[in-house]
Each structure stands twice: as structure tokens, then as C-alpha cells.
Scaffold this active site. Structure first.
Site, PDB file in Angstrom:
ATOM      1  N   TYR A 142       0.823  -1.215   0.000  1.00 36.08           N
ATOM      2  CA  TYR A 142       0.000   0.000   0.000  1.00 36.08           C
ATOM      3  C   TYR A 142       0.856   1.263   0.000  1.00 36.08           C
ATOM      4  O   TYR A 142       0.431   2.300  -0.501  1.00 36.08           O
ATOM      5  CB  TYR A 142      -0.898   0.047   1.243  1.00 36.08           C
ATOM      6  CG  TYR A 142      -2.195  -0.694   1.134  1.00 36.08           C
ATOM      7  CD1 TYR A 142      -2.235  -2.057   0.907  1.00 36.08           C
ATOM      8  CD2 TYR A 142      -3.400  -0.014   1.288  1.00 36.08           C
ATOM      9  CE1 TYR A 142      -3.443  -2.734   0.835  1.00 36.08           C
ATOM     10  CE2 TYR A 142      -4.614  -0.683   1.218  1.00 36.08           C
ATOM     11  CZ  TYR A 142      -4.615  -2.039   0.991  1.00 36.08           C
ATOM     12  OH  TYR A 142      -5.819  -2.703   0.924  1.00 36.08           O
ATOM     13  N   LYS A 191       3.423 -15.305   2.829  1.00 37.80           N
ATOM     14  CA  LYS A 191       3.659 -16.047   1.590  1.00 37.80           C
ATOM     15  C   LYS A 191       5.165 -16.291   1.499  1.00 37.80           C
ATOM     16  O   LYS A 191       5.837 -15.873   0.544  1.00 37.80           O
ATOM     17  CB  LYS A 191       3.114 -15.214   0.399  1.00 37.80           C
ATOM     18  CG  LYS A 191       3.079 -15.942  -0.932  1.00 37.80           C
ATOM     19  CD  LYS A 191       1.999 -16.999  -1.020  1.00 37.80           C
ATOM     20  CE  LYS A 191       2.111 -17.764  -2.335  1.00 37.80           C
ATOM     21  NZ  LYS A 191       1.195 -18.918  -2.411  1.00 37.80           N
ATOM     22  N   ASP A 223      -2.646 -18.377   1.057  1.00 38.29           N
ATOM     23  CA  ASP A 223      -3.653 -19.070   0.243  1.00 38.29           C
ATOM     24  C   ASP A 223      -4.327 -20.175   1.055  1.00 38.29           C
ATOM     25  O   ASP A 223      -5.544 -20.366   0.998  1.00 38.29           O
ATOM     26  CB  ASP A 223      -3.050 -19.610  -1.065  1.00 38.29           C
ATOM     27  CG  ASP A 223      -1.722 -20.330  -0.883  1.00 38.29           C
ATOM     28  OD1 ASP A 223      -1.150 -20.298   0.230  1.00 38.29           O
ATOM     29  OD2 ASP A 223      -1.237 -20.945  -1.859  1.00 38.29           O
ATOM     30  N   ASP A 247      -6.159  -7.028   4.391  1.00 42.52           N
ATOM     31  CA  ASP A 247      -7.318  -6.406   3.743  1.00 42.52           C
ATOM     32  C   ASP A 247      -8.246  -7.491   3.212  1.00 42.52           C
ATOM     33  O   ASP A 247      -9.449  -7.492   3.460  1.00 42.52           O
ATOM     34  CB  ASP A 247      -6.830  -5.502   2.604  1.00 42.52           C
ATOM     35  CG  ASP A 247      -7.981  -4.873   1.839  1.00 42.52           C
ATOM     36  OD1 ASP A 247      -8.934  -4.417   2.484  1.00 42.52           O
ATOM     37  OD2 ASP A 247      -7.918  -4.851   0.591  1.00 42.52           O
ATOM     38  N   ASP A 251     -11.951  -9.199   4.985  1.00 42.93           N
ATOM     39  CA  ASP A 251     -13.248  -9.201   4.294  1.00 42.93           C
ATOM     40  C   ASP A 251     -13.840 -10.613   4.288  1.00 42.93           C
ATOM     41  O   ASP A 251     -15.030 -10.809   4.523  1.00 42.93           O
ATOM     42  CB  ASP A 251     -13.097  -8.731   2.834  1.00 42.93           C
ATOM     43  CG  ASP A 251     -13.438  -7.262   2.670  1.00 42.93           C
ATOM     44  OD1 ASP A 251     -13.280  -6.512   3.661  1.00 42.93           O
ATOM     45  OD2 ASP A 251     -13.853  -6.846   1.569  1.00 42.93           O
TER      46      ASP A 251
HETATM   47  C1  IPM Z   1     -10.327  -1.332   4.173  1.00 38.75           C
HETATM   48  C2  IPM Z   1     -10.598  -0.776   2.807  1.00 38.75           C
HETATM   49  C3  IPM Z   1      -9.454   0.153   2.446  1.00 38.75           C
HETATM   50  C4  IPM Z   1      -8.179  -0.659   2.444  1.00 38.75           C
HETATM   51  C5  IPM Z   1      -9.622   0.891   1.127  1.00 38.75           C
HETATM   52  C6  IPM Z   1     -10.927   1.643   1.074  1.00 38.75           C
HETATM   53  C7  IPM Z   1      -8.464   1.807   0.840  1.00 38.75           C
HETATM   54  O1  IPM Z   1     -10.761  -1.795   1.880  1.00 38.75           O
HETATM   55  O2  IPM Z   1     -10.278  -0.541   5.133  1.00 38.75           O
HETATM   56  O3  IPM Z   1     -10.186  -2.531   4.290  1.00 38.75           O
HETATM   57  O4  IPM Z   1      -7.858  -1.312   1.441  1.00 38.75           O
HETATM   58  O5  IPM Z   1      -7.479  -0.640   3.447  1.00 38.75           O
HETATM   59 MG    MG Z   2     -10.785  -3.734   2.740  1.00 42.78          MG
END
Ligand code: IPM
Ligand code: MG
Length: 357
Positions: A142, A191, A223, A247, A251
Site C-alpha cells: 500500500y 507467503k 492461500d 485487507d 473481508d
Molecule cells: C479497508 C478498505 C481500504 C483498504 C480501502 C478503502 C483503501 O478496503 O479498510 O479494508 O484497502 O485498506
Molecule cells: Mg478492505
């Protein structure tokens, strides 16, 4: 106690859900004789509209100078075409970096009242889902150098993934300390079969582990981790990983709980000042309809009380009120089920507030 909170309502459903969290905070303030001062600032898409950039120096400074930041959500299709250097997401990244918030805590747990909302098979869910993703937040791919250039008549793009020892060491400490307050098991995800950054990650995490002999450490390739989260989530207690893996995995972890609208997150650095937000996005498709689920933001405010303000009791009261409201059968539309009573966003905020006796 007196605390100064910078409030970034943001875009989409951000304003609606943050208003409900403030309602709950005000109830806590009244009950425990605290004073919370709120300074509302613009960041994200609304700031692009107002100032031409998603994060101004003044807004960042307001965040740094306050006792904590409460954020709703930023972004939306309206700003999809703006220059990448001022995109709404840039505001998030800028605040994280500017405030030195290197540790992102994202809980993935399933309330028994909502277990049926998980997309996983019942026998898997019944083994329990309760873990914490500890994501490194201000380094890795990032924040490495980026460039797009021309070579041999074609465009080439490059994002550098970089990790320094100290960046790994400090997040490893966060993970082990988090595990000490939980079930004392850290799984470090990398990884290392391919990436140098991962090999360094593994080496440093194992060095730090020496200081926590009471905590068990295992390594897992990313993975495989993605598979294990859906196959056997009960095995996880604390998952620590680098920025982009975190990230993606966070999710996935939130999705298996079935109720992404309920999950808060905390971003922390060396000082007590943190940033607190729900993990879901700005949901522009339902913005302004008063139907969003404010619980993720309300629980984010609860995390703020616990992690930044040292108000564990007050924090637990909020969490308990949320649990009781769900047990009593109140739902927002995203988690609605038969036999329950459906509430709007603001009604849910009122209901939770009223359960803080
Ligand atoms: C998160 C989001 C952010 C990230 C984006 C919106 C930049 O997906 O907070 O997980 O990738 O960190
Ligand atoms: Mg995210």
C-alpha cells in the site's frame, strides 16, 4: 472524563450510522458523567466536493490533535473517476499514515442470535467463529513506491512491497498482546514460499514470539489461510498479517459471520489516539433511506471507549445493550428474519440507547 472526538461522517450511509453511534455515546456520557466534545470534519468524497481533495492538512491535524477519530465510511461511485491522488480512499490511507496507526484490529465473531445468517454450513458454524485479524496498516504494498511508465511502447505499472524490521516487530507485539487477552494462539499469515517480505516477516515474528512463551505461534501461508477460514474457522484465535493480505482476509472473515453490518474495527498506534469505524463501506445504494445497520459503528464507538479512553465498563455496557436488543428480536433490514421486528437505522440507535439503563 472529558474527551475530544474528531467525527468523520463521510459519504453514503456514513452520516446516518455515525449519528446513531453519537446517540449511544451521549447516553453513556450522561450515565457516567463524561463529556464528549465532537468536532465534525470532512474527509473522503464530500471533502473532494468541498475542498478539491479528500484529506486536507487541517483535517489530518484535527485527527492527530484529538483523543480519537470516529469514522462512518468514505467513497462512492460519484468519485470513481477522480484522479487517483485525491480519491476518497486516499483520505483513509492518509489518516492512517499521518496518525501512525499501524495496527488494525478486526474482530470476526458470530453472535449466537445471528448464527443462521452465516453462509457457512451449520456444522462448521456450530464449532464457533471468534477470532481477531490483526492487520499491519501503514506499510507493505500500500505504501511502497508506485510508478507507471512506458517501456518498449507499452505501459508498465509497478507497486513496491516493502517491510522494515521495526514495522513487523511492532505489529507482532500487538498480536501477541492481543492473544494474551484471548486464547493465547497467534497464527502468522504470509507467503514465505515466494516473497522476501514474507520471509523477513516470519523471521521477526518468531523473534518476537520468544518474549511471549505463554502464547502459541504457528505460521500459515496466505492461500491456505483463505481456505481454512471457510473450512475450519474455529481453529483461529489471533491472525496477524501484512497490509494487503489482511485487507483481503478480513473481508473474508467478516463475510463468514454473515453480518458485515455488525463488525467494528480499531486502528491503533503508539499513542492512545485511534481511529474507529465499521468495516463495511459507504453503501451508496441505500444512503439517505434510514435503513442502514448502525450496529457496526455503535460497536466501533464501544471499541473507542475501551482501547482509547480506558472506559472498559462503559464499553461493555454498549456491547451488552447491542446483544440484548438482538436477543429481544429487533433487526435492521439486512439481518431481518421471520418473527423479528424490523427497525430503521435511527430506531435501532434509539433502541440500543434505551437498553443502556
Ligand atoms: C479497508 C478498505 C481500504 C483498504 C480501502 C478503502 C483503501 O478496503 O479498510 O479494508 O484497502 O485498506
Ligand atoms: Mg478492505
Amino acid at each position: 472524563m472529558e474527551k475530544h472526538i474528531t467525527v468523520i461522517k463521510g459519504d453514503g450511509i456514513g452520516p446516518e450510522i455515525v449519528n446513531e453511534a453519537i446517540k449511544v455515546l451521549e447516553r453513556i456520557a450522561e450515565k457516567h458523567h463524561h463529556t464528549f466534545h465532537y468536532q465534525e470534519v470532512l474527509a473522503g468524497g464530500c471533502a473532494i466536493d468541498a475542498y478539491g481533495t479528500s484529506l486536507t492538512d487541517e483535517v489530518l491535524q484535527a485527527c492527530i490533535d484529538s483523543d480519537s477519530v470516529l469514522l462512518g465510511a468514505v467513497g462512492g461511485p460519484k468519485w470513481d473517476q477522480v484522479d487517483p491522488s485525491i480519491r476518497p480512499e486516499k483520505a483513509l490511507l492518509g489518516i492512517r499514515k499521518g496518525m501512525g496507526l499501524y495496527a488494525n484490529l478486526r474482530p470476526a465473531s458470530i453472535l449466537k442470535q445471528l448464527a443462521h445468517t452465516s453462509p457457512l454450513r451449520k456444522d462448521i458454524v456450530d464449532q464457533g467463529i471468534d477470532f481477531m485479524v490483526v492487520r499491519e496498516l501503514i506499510s507493505g504494498v500500500y505504501f511502497g513506491d508506485k510508478k507507471t511508465y512506458e517501456e518498449n511502447n507499452e505501459l508498465v505499472a509497478c507497486d513496491q512491497m516493502i517491510y522494515r524490521e521495526h514495522e513487523i516487530r511492532r505489529i507482532a507485539h500487538t498480536a501477541f498482546q492481543t492473544a494474551r487477552k484471548r486464547n493465547k494462539h497467534v497464527i502468522s499469515v504470509d507467503k514465505a514460499n515466494v516473497l522476501d517480505t514474507s520471509r523477513l516477516w516470519r523471521k521477526i515474528v518468531h523473534e518476537v514470539a520468544q518474549e511471549y512463551p505463554d502464547v502459541e505461534l504457528s505460521d500459515m501461508l496466505v492461500d491456505n489461510c483463505a481456505m481454512q477460514i471457510v473450512k475450519n474457522p474455529a481453529q483461529f484465535d489471533v491472525v496477524v498479517t501484512e497490509n494487503m493480505f489482511g485487507d483481503i482476509l478480513s473481508d473474508e472473515a467478516s463475510m463468514i459471520t454473515g453480518s458485515i453490518g455488525l463488525i467494528p474495527s480499531a486502528s491503533l498506534g503508539e499513542s492512545n489516539t485511534g481511529m474507529y469505524e465499521p468495516i463495511h463501506g459507504s453503501a451508496p445504494d441505500i444512503a439517505g433511506q434510514n435503513i442502514a445497520n448502525p450496529i457496526g459503528t455503535i460497536l466501533a464507538a464501544a471499541m473507542m471507549l475501551k482501547y482509547s479512553f480506558d472506559m472498559a465498563e462503559e464499553s461493555d455496557e454498549i456491547t451488552a445493550a447491542v446483544n440484548e436488543v438482538l436477543s429481544a428480536g429487533y433487526r435492521t433490514v439486512d439481518i431481518m428474519e421471520e418473527g423479528c421486528e424490523q427497525l430503521t437505522c435511527s430506531q435501532m440507535g434509539d433502541k440500543i440507547t434505551s437498553y443502556i439503563k
